[in-house]
Design an enzyme around this catalytic site. Structure first.
Site, mmCIF file in Angstrom:
data_model
loop_
_atom_site.group_PDB
_atom_site.id
_atom_site.type_symbol
_atom_site.label_atom_id
_atom_site.label_comp_id
_atom_site.label_asym_id
_atom_site.label_seq_id
_atom_site.Cartn_x
_atom_site.Cartn_y
_atom_site.Cartn_z
ATOM 1 N N SER A 150 0.861 -1.175 0.000
ATOM 2 C CA SER A 150 0.000 0.000 0.000
ATOM 3 C C SER A 150 0.899 1.227 0.000
ATOM 4 O O SER A 150 2.090 1.145 0.321
ATOM 5 C CB SER A 150 -0.890 0.002 1.242
ATOM 6 O OG SER A 150 -1.519 1.249 1.424
ATOM 7 N N TYR A 171 -3.080 -0.632 10.261
ATOM 8 C CA TYR A 171 -3.006 -1.048 8.859
ATOM 9 C C TYR A 171 -1.691 -0.566 8.248
ATOM 10 O O TYR A 171 -0.995 -1.323 7.564
ATOM 11 C CB TYR A 171 -4.199 -0.478 8.090
ATOM 12 C CG TYR A 171 -4.188 -0.792 6.609
ATOM 13 C CD1 TYR A 171 -4.662 -2.009 6.134
ATOM 14 C CD2 TYR A 171 -3.725 0.140 5.682
ATOM 15 C CE1 TYR A 171 -4.654 -2.305 4.784
ATOM 16 C CE2 TYR A 171 -3.716 -0.142 4.333
ATOM 17 C CZ TYR A 171 -4.187 -1.363 3.885
ATOM 18 O OH TYR A 171 -4.167 -1.642 2.541
#
Length: 272
Positions: free
Chosen positions: A81, A94
């Site tokens: 990500s 996350y």
């Protein structure tokens, strides 16, 4: 169905592939779950569960894949990500899991290169993607979370993955926005963090009340099989930046244009 947080389930995936297709030449680790909320308010069990899927799932998958691929060659593709590079407020755990995925992927790549293993290792780094991720994530906020733009279509990530399988790259940012965010975080970390704190946090809250917690996928799959989410704003169906950098003849142009954009953003952030 398999749960990537259990190594025996991941091994079973490979066994089924061998039985049905005789083997595989590409392995993609893409499973992941989200967790929205201030770090000091999150439950430790929830935080550990996220790492079980987002990080350990990648570790289990990579070990199984490399065990097969190193004998005949192939591609290992891990989906990280933009949070692998720049932490995102209200998605701190996350972000931490994606930082861990990046470190593991980079170290594995170096070790395989040293061993002359015929396995390419690519880290895909998307920005916000219009999938049901915010709806299915475990949410400790008082409103339903939403993506912060720019938001890209799921097909842009799929295209980057296919490209990495056929023409291996070390890493691929999906979208100029994520690349610019990561670069700004490297060049001006303080200004970037202050800007994100003042913009990303308020934009993460939607106008809708939170969904019932039993609908999150922290401990069970949603089973909805939906590709697209419900992002209300503009969704970029293509990433011209990602397409440009995937073609060697256009990389210089893409880098130059991105550099100008980053310079403008940096100048604007430093003025405020």
């Amino acid at each position: 169905m398999a749960d990537v947080s259990y190594p025996e389930d991941v091994e079973h995936i490979a066994e089924v592939a061998l039985e049905c297709f005789g083997g595989f030449d590409t392995w993609v680790n893409n499973a992941g779950i989200g967790l929205y909320g201030p770090l000091e308010e999150l439950k430790l069990d929830d935080m550990r569960r996220l790492f079980d899927v987002n990080f350990w799932g990648v570790v289990y998958g990579s070990r199984v894949a490399v065990g097969h691929l190193k004998h005949k060659g192939g591609a290992l593709i891990n989906v990280g990500s933009v949070a692998s590079e720049q932490a995102i407020p209200l998605q701190g755990l996350y972000s931490a899991s994606k930082h861990a995925v990046k470190a593991y992927t980079d170290a594995l790549r170096m070790e395989l290169e040293h061993a002359h293993s015929p396995v390419s290792v690519t880290l895909i780094k998307p920005g916000p993607i219009d999938t049901p991720f915010p709806m299915h994530a475990h949410n400790e906020l008082n409103r339903e979370p939403k993506h912060v733009p720019p938001v890209y279509a799921p097909g842009t990530v799929a295209q980057a993955i296919v490209q990495a399988a056929t023409r291996p790259e070390r890493e691929v940012f999906v979208g100029a926005g994520p690349k610019a965010m990561a670069t700004l975080g490297l060049l001006a970390p303080g200004s970037t963090e202050r800007t994100m704190a003042s913009t990303v946090i308020p934009q993460t809250f939607s106008s809708r009340p939170p969904l019932p917690q039993q609908e999150s996928v922290l401990r069970r799959p949603s089973e909805s099989l939906r590709e697209r989410g419900d992002y209300p704003g503009h969704v970029r169906e293509v990433s011209l930046y990602t397409e440009a950098v995937s073609r060697s003849s256009f990389r210089g142009m893409a880098a130059g244009l991105l550099g100008l954009g980053i310079a403008a953003l940096l100048w604007n952030s430093l003025r405020h």
